[in-house]
Design a protein around this motif. Structure first.
Motif, PDB file in Angstrom:
ATOM      1  N   MET A 247     -13.801  71.326  28.707  1.00 23.84           N
ATOM      2  CA  MET A 247     -14.829  70.390  29.168  1.00 23.84           C
ATOM      3  C   MET A 247     -14.836  70.323  30.705  1.00 23.84           C
ATOM      4  SD  MET A 247     -16.377  69.505  26.460  1.00 23.84           S
ATOM      5  CE  MET A 247     -17.430  68.206  27.111  1.00 23.84           C
ATOM      6  N   LYS A 248     -13.648  70.399  31.310  1.00 30.95           N
ATOM      7  CA  LYS A 248     -13.593  70.427  32.770  1.00 30.95           C
ATOM      8  C   LYS A 248     -14.262  71.692  33.311  1.00 30.95           C
ATOM      9  CE  LYS A 248      -9.440  67.643  33.635  1.00 30.95           C
ATOM     10  NZ  LYS A 248      -8.041  67.671  34.158  1.00 30.95           N
TER      11      LYS A 248
ATOM     12  N   LYS B 295      -7.810  77.640  26.818  1.00 25.10           N
ATOM     13  CA  LYS B 295      -7.639  76.267  27.285  1.00 25.10           C
ATOM     14  C   LYS B 295      -7.731  75.284  26.118  1.00 25.10           C
ATOM     15  CE  LYS B 295      -9.629  76.734  31.975  1.00 25.10           C
ATOM     16  NZ  LYS B 295     -10.234  78.069  31.937  1.00 25.10           N
ATOM     17  N   LYS B 296      -7.108  74.119  26.318  1.00 26.81           N
ATOM     18  CA  LYS B 296      -7.297  73.015  25.395  1.00 26.81           C
ATOM     19  C   LYS B 296      -8.715  72.476  25.561  1.00 26.81           C
ATOM     20  CE  LYS B 296      -2.953  73.169  24.106  1.00 26.81           C
ATOM     21  NZ  LYS B 296      -2.574  73.701  22.761  1.00 26.81           N
ATOM     22  N   MET B 297      -9.129  71.583  24.637  1.00 31.16           N
ATOM     23  CA  MET B 297     -10.488  71.056  24.691  1.00 31.16           C
ATOM     24  C   MET B 297     -10.766  70.353  26.018  1.00 31.16           C
ATOM     25  SD  MET B 297     -13.471  70.734  23.437  1.00 31.16           S
ATOM     26  CE  MET B 297     -13.188  71.469  21.819  1.00 31.16           C
ATOM     27  N   LYS B 298      -9.797  69.599  26.529  1.00 30.12           N
ATOM     28  CA  LYS B 298      -9.997  68.895  27.790  1.00 30.12           C
ATOM     29  C   LYS B 298     -10.242  69.884  28.928  1.00 30.12           C
ATOM     30  CE  LYS B 298      -7.839  65.414  30.779  1.00 30.12           C
ATOM     31  NZ  LYS B 298      -6.650  64.545  30.981  1.00 30.12           N
ATOM     32  N   GLY B 299      -9.488  70.965  28.941  1.00 33.82           N
ATOM     33  CA  GLY B 299      -9.663  71.991  29.972  1.00 33.82           C
ATOM     34  C   GLY B 299     -11.004  72.682  29.854  1.00 33.82           C
TER      35      GLY B 299
END
Length: 429
Positions: free
Chosen positions: A373-374, A367-371
């Motif tokens: 963190m979610k 995942k990307k960083m945003k994913g």
């Protein structure tokens, strides 16, 4: 080809299995406080054990057992209840010779009965039970009842009702048996075939019939309490006195006989009183079974115990709105990584944190960083460790407190100490 779960069984998935763990932990802790020790018996036993121990007039033996032949032609049965296997082990392992008496045991595990599945009643179900063997002291009866009541109360249940009765000793039961035969025999043809068979074998079991429970002869059947001899009457009175001194409320129901043949003297059930629980209101049941050890080949040994269904307990907790997960631990740490070198560092860092006692996880789905963190938020992580290639080059890592949003850059070698302090402080709040 597709497969489905057998009727009357269930998959206990993540989100539910944690509730089972909490309940089992409570059982282990409570039994430790009462000085009961765990016993684990086989899931299958010789069929004759249950016919002899449970009683061949019971519905369990006649209708509900999962019986099969092994390759040697021996008749084996998946255990339908826990007492007979525990007593078999008590006799076989010569526990009657142990220095510390009575022998106080508890168990948890799956049981199997072939019956019509319904809410709170499965073909494979899990029981928690205790057995105290070796003492005929009525104080032990009160202790066993108190343990069962305390188990429910500490898990948060309320509106519990304790029902008790005495089935008397052998002499009392024989007198009552004769009275029951005289009462039912003239009109026994009005009852179901099971009751007709029980008239000669065990007329007390007629009182436990679900088919004819509204028959007029049931309402005015002779009460066992009128046939107790002086010794049985005194024993029952002592049990009541101990319960009163423990401030445990109870009701006496002379029609309570329980469904197994081995009970005598004290019998009890714990029921839930209130709306929303359906027709099955009994949570736990048990009683004294002096004579069972001898029936299974052991020396004369008194015993008492109870068993309860974990599935039925979970139903009661749900109906009363008790949230076992309220105090369930969330994830301590989630590691979010950015960059190939940082990602390659994550497995070793996870291992170090887990070895130090933290619950920790990370992204395995690229995942990307945003994913990431979610994902940390969904798992309610207390802290997120954010590691990038630049931080790794400096041997540092970002530590984010997910409760207050604060963030600090820490040396990698200090991160365990940082987390230890933070997690401990959060746990104390």
């Amino acid at each position: 080809m597709s497969f489905s779960i057998p009727r009357g069984t269930q998959d206990i998935l993540p989100g539910e299995s944690e509730k089972w763990q909490i309940i089992e932990a409570k059982a282990h802790d409570l039994c430790r406080r009462y000085n009961y020790r765990e016993i684990r018996t086989p899931i299958f036993e010789q069929t004759a054990l249950f016919a002899r121990g449970v009683g061949d007039t019971t519905d369990i033996v006649q209708k509900e057992m999962y019986e099969f032949k092994d390759r040697g032609g021996r008749s084996l049965t998946l255990r339908p209840e826990g007492t007979a296997p525990v007593v078999r082990s008590y006799v076989e392992q010569k526990m009657h010779g142990w220095v510390n008496q009575p022998v106080k045991l508890y168990y948890t595990g799956p049981m199997f009965r072939y019956e019509r599945p319904q809410s709170g009643r499965m073909r494979q179900f899990v029981q928690f039970g205790v057995e105290a063997l070796g003492s005929a002291d009525p104080a032990v009866d009160a202790e066993v009842i108190a343990l069962a009541m305390e188990f429910y109360k500490e898990l948060g249940l309320h509106n519990l009702k304790l029902i008790i009765n005495s089935l008397g000793d052998k002499e009392s039961r024989e007198s009552h048996r004769s009275a029951l035969v005289n009462h039912f025999e003239p009109r026994i043809d009005e009852f179901c075939s099971d009751c007709q068979a029980r008239l000669d074998k065990n007329p007390l079991r007629i009182l436990d019939c679900k088919v004819d429970r509204d028959h007029e002869l049931m309402t005015n059947a002779p009460s066992i309490l009128d046939y107790l001899n002086e010794e049985s009457r005194e024993y029952f009175k002592n049990v009541q006195t101990f319960l009163e001194e423990m401030e445990i409320d109870y009701e006496i129901d002379a029609r309570l006989v329980r469904g197994l043949d081995y009970y005598n003297n004290t019998a009890f059930e714990i029921m839930i009183d209130g709306e929303g629980f359906g027709a099955i209101t009994t949570l736990a049941g048990g009683g004294r079974y002096n004579g069972l050890v001898e029936d299974i080949g052991g020396p004369e040994t008194p015993g008492i115990g109870f068993a309860l269904s974990i599935e039925r307990l979970l139903m009661a907790l749900e109906v009363q709105g008790v949230d076992l997960m309220q105090e369930h631990d969330d994830l301590d740490v989630y590691i979010a990584a950015l960059g190939e070198k940082a990602r390659n560092k994550v497995p070793a860092l996870l291992h170090q944190l887990r070895a130090a006692g933290f619950s920790a996880d990370a992204d395995y789905m690229d995942k990307k960083m945003k994913g990431q963190m979610k994902a940390a938020n969904r798992q309610q992580a207390k802290y997120v460790l954010i590691l990038g290639d630049d931080e790794l080059a400096e041997n540092k890592i970002n530590v984010k407190n997910m409760e207050d949003g604060t963030q600090s850059l820490e040396p990698l070698e200090n991160v365990k100490e940082k987390l230890m302090t933070g997690v401990t402080e959060k746990g104390e709040k």
